[in-house]
Design a protein around this motif. Structure first.
Motif, PDB file in Angstrom:
ATOM      1  N   ASP A 124      43.706  43.515  43.074  1.00 35.17           N
ATOM      2  CA  ASP A 124      43.005  43.367  44.337  1.00 35.17           C
ATOM      3  C   ASP A 124      42.977  44.641  45.175  1.00 35.17           C
ATOM      4  O   ASP A 124      41.930  45.096  45.609  1.00 35.17           O
ATOM      5  CB  ASP A 124      43.692  42.278  45.145  1.00 35.17           C
ATOM      6  CG  ASP A 124      42.812  41.066  45.274  1.00 35.17           C
ATOM      7  OD1 ASP A 124      41.783  41.022  44.577  1.00 35.17           O
ATOM      8  OD2 ASP A 124      43.162  40.182  46.072  1.00 35.17           O
ATOM      9  N   LYS A 132      45.736  39.976  40.334  1.00 41.60           N
ATOM     10  CA  LYS A 132      45.064  38.675  40.410  1.00 41.60           C
ATOM     11  C   LYS A 132      44.357  38.356  39.103  1.00 41.60           C
ATOM     12  O   LYS A 132      43.934  39.241  38.381  1.00 41.60           O
ATOM     13  CB  LYS A 132      44.046  38.753  41.542  1.00 41.60           C
ATOM     14  CG  LYS A 132      43.251  37.506  41.755  1.00 41.60           C
ATOM     15  CD  LYS A 132      42.647  37.505  43.131  1.00 41.60           C
ATOM     16  CE  LYS A 132      41.264  38.087  43.137  1.00 41.60           C
ATOM     17  NZ  LYS A 132      40.680  38.018  44.482  1.00 41.60           N
ATOM     18  N   THR A 174      35.440  42.644  46.738  1.00 44.17           N
ATOM     19  CA  THR A 174      36.207  43.091  45.576  1.00 44.17           C
ATOM     20  C   THR A 174      36.193  41.945  44.564  1.00 44.17           C
ATOM     21  O   THR A 174      35.604  40.906  44.809  1.00 44.17           O
ATOM     22  CB  THR A 174      37.670  43.368  45.973  1.00 44.17           C
ATOM     23  OG1 THR A 174      38.203  42.181  46.557  1.00 44.17           O
ATOM     24  CG2 THR A 174      37.783  44.501  46.963  1.00 44.17           C
ATOM     25  N   GLY A 175      36.849  42.101  43.454  1.00 42.65           N
ATOM     26  CA  GLY A 175      37.159  41.035  42.504  1.00 42.65           C
ATOM     27  C   GLY A 175      36.003  40.117  42.162  1.00 42.65           C
ATOM     28  O   GLY A 175      34.932  40.532  41.736  1.00 42.65           O
TER      29      GLY A 175
END
Ligand SMILES: NC(=O)c1ccc[n+]([C@@H]2O[C@H](COP(=O)([O-])OP(=O)(O)OC[C@H]3O[C@@H](n4cnc5c(N)ncnc54)[C@H](O)[C@@H]3O)[C@@H](O)[C@H]2O)c1
Length: 447
Positions: free
Chosen positions: A360, A334, A248-249
């Motif tokens: 997230d 985040k 992710t991210g």
């Protein structure tokens, strides 16, 4: 062409999704599935629910949804179970996580979320130092492994599930290196009996799942199912497994940008990545031992994509730094900054800055769904052992021994879609595309 032995069996009956860890990711996933099936929110980010797949030539015009092409479990067929060392049900846990809007996405499904109560966890604080759980199993590691197997059997029975899958959504455990206790199933079993430190709780969940014939995916960077003893066990028993660490991210961005830089032969001097986040995952990662596990997982990505050994001039000396800072005000929202120093023609320096204000668990939830649904497909297609075609979803993809992992998101996507074509007996798509031109030219030349 497909080997007929792997033709998928139909997806009939209920699919139980078992989740070690009922925290931010799990509750966002569970709530999202329920909201999607009530038509209250769209399952954005999920390939199984939204993506199409091209079949045959571009001129054939065949582009069905994946869910209409491959027999997949339907959202309505999913039922959920979880373990957690905290006793809060999915409703309370979703409120604590602070990811979803309370009035729009939690209160309307309160009864449903309250019905999901965590079973006592196989938990040991030595592996997740920042947590103190009270909803835990008594005894030692062997007792926990047997109790987890019983939980799985009871859940299957009580919920009337046709099939089950398990996705680890528990906290990141401390960094452990592969050692002799992880080498063979005999050594692993002996280490469980001896309550050996080398056996982390996540390994017991993976072991219990495989022994019960339940596919297992690992969403965290800790070893869990990524040890020879368990990959061999999964292969022998024909149980699909995948790991590790949801992509992710920031790492998702890295595996999108880095292949592009490399494709155009642009050099890299350095990549500085920093994150601030304030959820429980951030708190756990504030412990250096858990962060070390995460760091290992995040750092390997660029090396594999950029191949410094093959391109010493471009990628021989780049510096790669990753930092995660626990910063409570941000909660699950985040912020990931990337400062990328690249070089172009004649060595002239340039910079790219990425400031990703991401969420997230919003990015992770569709990955849990797709891993669960695709692992079930793998199981119905008699594909046991490591499912490298699911590396699309993972930061540190597991591979067969001796193979380096593919991190490039676009190679991973092609691998995933070609696996689906292969399972369904369709031609692979190579994107060569010369047939559209050669046929024409050759016919013009009278060939
Ligand atoms: N959210 C993301 O984008 C993302 C990306 C990659 C990986 N991950 C990983 O996914 C995992 C879950 O993330 P999260 O944000 O939901 O964290 P979280 O802290 O909200 O939830 C984790 C839950 O696991 C529980 N837990 C810890 N040890 C356990 C055990 N032995 N058995 C059962 N439950 C246990 C904790 O009590 C907690 O409720 C973490 O390991 C995280 O590093 C998350």
């Amino acid at each position: 062409m497909r080997n007929d032995q792997h033709a998928p069996r139909p997806a009939t009956g209920k699919l139980g999704v078992l989740l070690p860890g009922l925290g931010a990711v799990s509750t966002t996933f569970i709530a999202g599935v329920e909201l999607a099936r009530r038509g209250m929110a769209p399952p954005i980010g999920s390939v199984t629910q939204m993506a199409h797949i091209r079949l045959g030539k571009r001129t054939d015009g065949r582009n069905p949804k994946i869910s209409e092409f491959v027999p997949l479990a339907q959202l309505d067929d999913l039922v959920f179970g979880a373990w957690d060392p905290f006793p809060q049900d999915a409703y309370e846990s979703a409120l604590n996580a602070g990811v979803l809007d309370r009035h729009e996405h939690i209160e309307p499904i309160k009864d449903f979320l309250q019905s999901i109560k965590p079973m006592p966890a196989a938990f040991d604080q030595n592996y997740v130092k920042r947590l103190e759980g009270i909803n835990v199993k008594p005894g030692r590691k062997r007792d926990w492994a047997e109790a987890l197997r019983e939980d799985i059997r009871r859940f299957r029975e009580e919920k009337g599930c046709d099939r089950l899958v398990m996705v680890w959504c528990g906290s990141t455990e401390i960094y452990l290196q592969k050692g002799p206790a992880h080498e063979t199933i005999e050594a692993f079993e002996a280490a469980i009996d001896a309550d050996d430190d080398q056996i982390a709780p996540s390994m017991l969940y993976a072991y219990a799942a495989i022994m019960e014939g339940v596919p297992y995916a690992n969403g965290a960077p800790n070893l869990s199912v990524d040890i020879p003893a368990l990959t061999k066990l999964a292969q022998e028993r024909g149980v699909p497994i995948a790991g590790k660490d949801f992509k992710t991210g920031q790492t998702l961005m890295k595996t999108i940008i880095a292949p592009g830089l490399k494709a155009r032969m642009l050099g890299l001097e350095g990549w500085f990545s920093t994150n601030i986040l304030g959820n429980r995952d951030g708190e756990v990662l504030d412990d250096p031992a858990s962060f070390k596990t995460k760091e290992e997982s995040k750092l390997s990505v660029l090396e594999h994509i950029l191949q410094p050994a093959a391109y010493p001039e471009l990628y021989g000396k780049f510096s790669h730094v990753v930092r995660i800072n626990y910063y409570p005000p941000r909660g699950d929202a985040k912020e990931g900054w990337d400062s990328i120093d690249i070089k172009g023609w004649l060595g002239y320096p340039m910079q790219i800055k990425v400031d990703f204000l991401c969420r997230d668990s919003i990015l992770a939830a569709p990955i849990v769904l797709d891993l669960a649904i695709f692992l079930d497909l793998a199981s119905r297609s008699s594909m046991g052992g490591i499912q490298e075609w699911l590396s699309f979803y993972l930061k540190s993809p597991q591979t067969a021994e001796g193979l380096y992992p593919e991190h490039d998101l676009f190679i991973q996507q092609m691998k995933l879609k070609n696996t689906l074509r292969w399972l369904m007996g369709e031609e692979q798509i190579t994107h060569l595309g010369l047939e559209y031109y050669l046929d024409h030219a050759e016919s013009m030349a009278g060939v």
